[in-house]
Design an enzyme around this catalytic site. Structure first.
Site, PDB file in Angstrom:
ATOM      1  N   CYS A   1     -27.487 -20.462  13.198  1.00  0.00           N
ATOM      2  CA  CYS A   1     -28.327 -19.749  12.416  1.00  0.00           C
ATOM      3  C   CYS A   1     -27.719 -19.413  11.125  1.00  0.00           C
ATOM      4  O   CYS A   1     -28.178 -20.506   9.991  1.00  0.00           O
ATOM      5  CB  CYS A   1     -28.735 -18.279  13.124  1.00  0.00           C
ATOM      6  SG  CYS A   1     -29.991 -17.281  12.367  1.00  0.00           S
TER       7      CYS A   1
ATOM      8  N   GLU B   1     -31.205 -19.650  19.502  1.00  0.00           N
ATOM      9  CA  GLU B   1     -29.965 -18.682  19.440  1.00  0.00           C
ATOM     10  C   GLU B   1     -30.527 -17.482  20.247  1.00  0.00           C
ATOM     11  O   GLU B   1     -31.412 -17.154  20.216  1.00  0.00           O
ATOM     12  CB  GLU B   1     -29.911 -18.245  18.073  1.00  0.00           C
ATOM     13  CG  GLU B   1     -28.941 -17.473  17.740  1.00  0.00           C
ATOM     14  CD  GLU B   1     -28.531 -16.691  16.292  1.00  0.00           C
ATOM     15  OE1 GLU B   1     -27.677 -16.366  15.993  1.00  0.00           O
ATOM     16  OE2 GLU B   1     -29.645 -16.910  15.519  1.00  0.00           O
TER      17      GLU B   1
ATOM     18  N   LYS C   1     -20.127 -19.041  16.293  1.00  0.00           N
ATOM     19  CA  LYS C   1     -20.856 -19.003  15.084  1.00  0.00           C
ATOM     20  C   LYS C   1     -19.609 -18.716  14.125  1.00  0.00           C
ATOM     21  O   LYS C   1     -18.753 -17.517  14.069  1.00  0.00           O
ATOM     22  CB  LYS C   1     -21.702 -17.777  15.020  1.00  0.00           C
ATOM     23  CG  LYS C   1     -22.784 -17.698  13.951  1.00  0.00           C
ATOM     24  CD  LYS C   1     -23.718 -16.659  14.345  1.00  0.00           C
ATOM     25  CE  LYS C   1     -24.857 -16.432  12.968  1.00  0.00           C
ATOM     26  NZ  LYS C   1     -25.851 -15.860  13.498  1.00  0.00           N
TER      27      LYS C   1
END
Length: 366
Positions: free
Chosen positions: A239, A124, A198
């Site tokens: 994440c 990331e 995300k």
């Protein structure tokens, strides 16, 4: 693209029926509880129904309940284009020098490919320091490509030249007046196959430990991402997305063989939750999970935990790094997916009469 939201829906259920089903294999004489706690006519009616229903009927009823637990019904696991291949996890050090970060990532991808990796996963935010101050400065216009996005231009070139699939970690993306944390997937022809923004922004506050609010600069994505590649069907999360089991469940219901999560857990949540989350997502959904973190830099404003990992469909850790910069190569064997699902047949045992996962994006497209 319509927004996608996953939800769990719980339905009512009778505790009496649950008890009867649990004890139905016992003779009445061994179950005095029923006689004293269940109305006789209700007990007789349900017991007789259980006693004289053919096994095939109960099996069909069980399958029907399982299918009802996913709306729309889960897709069958597709036949992958290959059964075995090697994945490379490139745990990279990240500096404030963007040009250096891009060159460094290129070199790591080339090394992983030389070692036999057909799929390479990056961390990331590998081209930028992880901070709200840095995101606007390092952000790229991915859709424009070329000079407007040197990071993805490099990924495209390397994927095409080496004939590998790259899940390109994530970088800050600029689109109009918005910023996203975006992961790009490039195929063996160098073309962009998918872009995942995300979905769940990292907004946390653990007093005395860590406070970070991605929402100060970033906008949340709206779409779950599943992509068919030369190494199978892959779901993508970034994440904090890994903490939301509903997203992984949607990917499994869409037939994913593997979920890739570039991530950068920190020194507070990393030791507690990083490996645990990966193993849980893999085990619950009976698929592979691969993660890739930046290497740990104790002097950075945000210190990553590291420990990039590949987890198998039984929740077993197949390969992992420590916290230093590293490249690990591990084998993925899709042939064991069906075996594991036969060992523990979760997909046939779900109770759609009690709970349900709704894939709103798929439902809306029907």
């Amino acid at each position: 693209m319509k927004s996608a939201v996953s939800s769990l829906v719980r339905s009512n259920n009778s505790p009496i029926s649950r008890t009867l089903l649990y004890h139905s294999s016992k003779p009445i004489s061994q179950s005095p509880f029923f006689l004293s706690n269940t109305p006789k006519n209700l007990f007789n009616q349900r017991y007789q129904k259980l006693q004289f229903s053919p096994n095939s009927t109960s099996i069909m009823a069980s399958l029907s309940k399982s299918e009802q637990a996913r709306e729309p019904p889960a897709l069958p696991l597709p036949s992958p284009p290959l059964s075995k291949f090697k994945i490379g996890l490139c745990q990279l050090s990240v500096t404030p020098d963007k040009e250096r970060n891009i060159k460094h990532a290129r070199k790591a991808i080339e090394e992983a490919a030389q070692k036999g990796a057909q799929l390479v996963l990056l961390p990331e935010i590998w081209n930028s320091p992880y901070s709200n101050d840095s995101f606007p400065v390092y952000a790229e216009d991915i859709d424009a490509g070329g000079d407007a996005s040197p990071s993805t231009a490099m990924l495209s070139e390397v994927a095409s030249r080496l004939k590998i699939t790259i899940v390109g970690g994530s970088i800050p993306e600029r689109c109009g007046d918005k910023l996203y944390n975006a992961c790009c997937v490039f195929g063996t022809d160098g073309k962009l196959k998918a872009k995942h923004r995300k979905i769940h922004l990292f907004d946390i506050d653990i007093p005395g430990k860590i406070t970070f609010m991605e929402s100060k600069t970033l906008t949340a994505g709206e779409t779950p991402t599943v992509v068919d590649t030369d190494v199978g069907r892959i779901g993508i999360g970034i994440c904090y997305d890994i903490r939301f089991t509903e997203l992984a469940m949607i990917y499994a219901a869409r037939g994913a063989h593997l979920i890739c999560y570039p991530g950068a857990f920190n020194m507070t949540t990393g030791p507690l939750h990083w490996e645990l989350s990966q193993r849980a997502r893999a085990m619950d959904n009976q698929l592979y999970v691969a993660t890739c973190s930046p290497a740990r830099d104790p002097g950075a404003g945000y210190v990553a935990w590291g420990h990039s990992t590949l987890v198998g469909p039984f929740g077993e850790v197949l390969a992992t790094t420590e916290h230093e910069e590293d490249i690990i190569i591990a084998e993925i064997d899709y042939s064991i997916l069906e075996q594991r699902r036969a060992n523990l047949p979760f997909t046939k045992q779900r109770r759609g009469d009690l709970y349900k996962l709704v894939d709103i994006q798929r439902l809306s497209s029907h």
